[in-house]
Design a protein around this motif. Structure first.
Motif, PDB file in Angstrom:
ATOM      1  N   LYS A  63       0.810  -1.223   0.000  1.00 26.60           N
ATOM      2  CA  LYS A  63       0.000   0.000   0.000  1.00 26.60           C
ATOM      3  C   LYS A  63       0.840   1.268   0.000  1.00 26.60           C
ATOM      4  CE  LYS A  63      -3.310  -1.723   3.111  1.00 26.60           C
ATOM      5  NZ  LYS A  63      -4.213  -1.492   4.231  1.00 26.60           N
ATOM      6  N   TYR A  64       1.898   1.284   0.795  1.00 27.75           N
ATOM      7  CA  TYR A  64       2.643   2.516   1.010  1.00 27.75           C
ATOM      8  C   TYR A  64       3.965   2.585   0.247  1.00 27.75           C
ATOM      9  CZ  TYR A  64      -0.854   2.824   4.634  1.00 27.75           C
ATOM     10  OH  TYR A  64      -2.046   2.851   5.297  1.00 27.75           O
ATOM     11  N   GLY A  65       4.339   1.493  -0.400  1.00 30.88           N
ATOM     12  CA  GLY A  65       5.562   1.504  -1.197  1.00 30.88           C
ATOM     13  C   GLY A  65       5.265   1.950  -2.617  1.00 30.88           C
ATOM     14  N   ALA A  66       6.310   2.184  -3.376  1.00 30.47           N
ATOM     15  CA  ALA A  66       6.144   2.557  -4.777  1.00 30.47           C
ATOM     16  C   ALA A  66       5.442   1.416  -5.519  1.00 30.47           C
ATOM     17  CB  ALA A  66       7.504   2.834  -5.399  1.00 30.47           C
ATOM     18  N   PRO A  67       4.421   1.733  -6.315  1.00 32.34           N
ATOM     19  CA  PRO A  67       3.629   0.688  -6.985  1.00 32.34           C
ATOM     20  C   PRO A  67       4.454  -0.239  -7.877  1.00 32.34           C
ATOM     21  CG  PRO A  67       2.604   2.837  -7.270  1.00 32.34           C
ATOM     22  CD  PRO A  67       3.924   3.064  -6.602  1.00 32.34           C
ATOM     23  N   GLU A  68       5.559   0.248  -8.408  1.00 31.17           N
ATOM     24  CA  GLU A  68       6.372  -0.585  -9.282  1.00 31.17           C
ATOM     25  C   GLU A  68       7.405  -1.419  -8.519  1.00 31.17           C
ATOM     26  OE1 GLU A  68       8.353   3.272  -8.633  1.00 31.17           O
ATOM     27  OE2 GLU A  68       6.344   2.774  -9.290  1.00 31.17           O
ATOM     28  N   SER A  69       7.523  -1.197  -7.214  1.00 36.61           N
ATOM     29  CA  SER A  69       8.489  -1.940  -6.401  1.00 36.61           C
ATOM     30  C   SER A  69       7.942  -3.292  -5.988  1.00 36.61           C
ATOM     31  CB  SER A  69       8.823  -1.170  -5.124  1.00 36.61           C
ATOM     32  OG  SER A  69       9.565  -0.039  -5.410  1.00 36.61           O
ATOM     33  N   PRO A  70       8.770  -4.329  -6.117  1.00 38.90           N
ATOM     34  CA  PRO A  70       8.337  -5.636  -5.612  1.00 38.90           C
ATOM     35  C   PRO A  70       8.356  -5.631  -4.080  1.00 38.90           C
ATOM     36  CG  PRO A  70      10.585  -5.761  -6.397  1.00 38.90           C
ATOM     37  CD  PRO A  70      10.088  -4.371  -6.725  1.00 38.90           C
ATOM     38  N   VAL A  71       7.574  -6.506  -3.500  1.00 39.86           N
ATOM     39  CA  VAL A  71       7.568  -6.706  -2.052  1.00 39.86           C
ATOM     40  C   VAL A  71       8.170  -8.085  -1.813  1.00 39.86           C
ATOM     41  CG1 VAL A  71       6.175  -6.926   0.028  1.00 39.86           C
ATOM     42  CG2 VAL A  71       5.534  -5.249  -1.726  1.00 39.86           C
ATOM     43  N   THR A  72       9.329  -8.109  -1.179  1.00 36.41           N
ATOM     44  CA  THR A  72      10.034  -9.370  -0.934  1.00 36.41           C
ATOM     45  C   THR A  72       9.864  -9.764   0.522  1.00 36.41           C
ATOM     46  OG1 THR A  72      11.668  -8.806  -2.616  1.00 36.41           O
ATOM     47  CG2 THR A  72      12.262 -10.537  -1.069  1.00 36.41           C
ATOM     48  N   VAL A  73       9.349 -10.958   0.727  1.00 36.62           N
ATOM     49  CA  VAL A  73       9.196 -11.514   2.066  1.00 36.62           C
ATOM     50  C   VAL A  73      10.238 -12.611   2.196  1.00 36.62           C
ATOM     51  CG1 VAL A  73       7.651 -12.623   3.712  1.00 36.62           C
ATOM     52  CG2 VAL A  73       6.734 -10.975   2.063  1.00 36.62           C
ATOM     53  N   THR A  74      11.148 -12.433   3.152  1.00 39.33           N
ATOM     54  CA  THR A  74      12.259 -13.366   3.326  1.00 39.33           C
ATOM     55  C   THR A  74      12.131 -14.092   4.654  1.00 39.33           C
ATOM     56  OG1 THR A  74      13.695 -11.904   2.046  1.00 39.33           O
ATOM     57  CG2 THR A  74      14.785 -13.559   3.401  1.00 39.33           C
ATOM     58  N   LEU A  75      12.364 -15.378   4.591  1.00 41.17           N
ATOM     59  CA  LEU A  75      12.343 -16.237   5.773  1.00 41.17           C
ATOM     60  C   LEU A  75      13.700 -16.917   5.823  1.00 41.17           C
ATOM     61  CD1 LEU A  75      10.365 -17.187   7.956  1.00 41.17           C
ATOM     62  CD2 LEU A  75       9.665 -18.998   6.398  1.00 41.17           C
ATOM     63  N   ARG A  76      14.468 -16.650   6.893  1.00 40.64           N
ATOM     64  CA  ARG A  76      15.826 -17.177   6.963  1.00 40.64           C
ATOM     65  C   ARG A  76      16.056 -17.838   8.321  1.00 40.64           C
ATOM     66  NH1 ARG A  76      18.779 -12.853   5.172  1.00 40.64           N
ATOM     67  NH2 ARG A  76      18.459 -13.695   3.105  1.00 40.64           N
ATOM     68  N   PRO A  77      16.180 -19.173   8.333  1.00 40.12           N
ATOM     69  CA  PRO A  77      16.488 -19.847   9.593  1.00 40.12           C
ATOM     70  C   PRO A  77      17.973 -19.700   9.936  1.00 40.12           C
ATOM     71  CG  PRO A  77      16.198 -21.449   7.833  1.00 40.12           C
ATOM     72  CD  PRO A  77      15.947 -20.106   7.241  1.00 40.12           C
ATOM     73  N   PHE A  78      18.269 -19.514  11.211  1.00 44.63           N
ATOM     74  CA  PHE A  78      19.652 -19.546  11.681  1.00 44.63           C
ATOM     75  C   PHE A  78      19.646 -19.940  13.145  1.00 44.63           C
ATOM     76  CE2 PHE A  78      18.253 -15.282  12.537  1.00 44.63           C
ATOM     77  CZ  PHE A  78      18.877 -14.899  13.709  1.00 44.63           C
ATOM     78  N   ASP A  79      20.584 -20.824  13.476  1.00 46.71           N
ATOM     79  CA  ASP A  79      20.643 -21.409  14.818  1.00 46.71           C
ATOM     80  C   ASP A  79      19.257 -21.953  15.185  1.00 46.71           C
ATOM     81  OD1 ASP A  79      23.340 -20.798  15.038  1.00 46.71           O
ATOM     82  OD2 ASP A  79      22.954 -18.834  15.916  1.00 46.71           O
ATOM     83  N   SER A  80      18.741 -21.539  16.325  1.00 48.84           N
ATOM     84  CA  SER A  80      17.418 -22.008  16.751  1.00 48.84           C
ATOM     85  C   SER A  80      16.357 -20.926  16.552  1.00 48.84           C
ATOM     86  CB  SER A  80      17.462 -22.427  18.221  1.00 48.84           C
ATOM     87  OG  SER A  80      17.810 -21.306  19.022  1.00 48.84           O
TER      88      SER A  80
END
Length: 90
Positions: free
Chosen positions: A65-82
């Motif tokens: 909603k609030y980002g530039a309309p042409e910008s992708p929205v990247t959702v990152t999930l990164r496991p590390f340790d526990s």
């Protein structure tokens, strides 16, 4: 997340990666194909699945909603340790 409504934490066994992917797939129906998931195919564990889904929806929806309309929205999930790092970037 919604005007003072608390998130109830009910911890059960589920796949965190699947929850995040499903959340952004649903958001893509409303906001278009701007969303990208970066993370493992599967991340099983003990999670508050509904709470995490609501957080991802809120953060990613705000990014769209609030980002530039042409910008992708990247959702990152990164496991590390526990732990797991969840980030949303636009």
């Amino acid at each position: 997340i919604k005007a003072g409504q608390p998130i109830q934490l009910v911890v059960i066994h589920c796949d965190l990666a699947s929850i995040v992917k499903l959340s952004i797939d649903e958001l893509a129906l409303r906001h278009g194909a701007r969303f990208r998931f970066v993370g493992p195919d599967s991340l099983p564990g003990q999670w508050s699945c509904e709470g995490i889904r609501r957080v991802v929806e809120n953060l990613a929806s705000n990014a769209a909603k609030y980002g530039a309309p042409e910008s992708p929205v990247t959702v990152t999930l990164r496991p590390f340790d526990s732990r797991v790092l969840l980030s949303v970037h636009n």
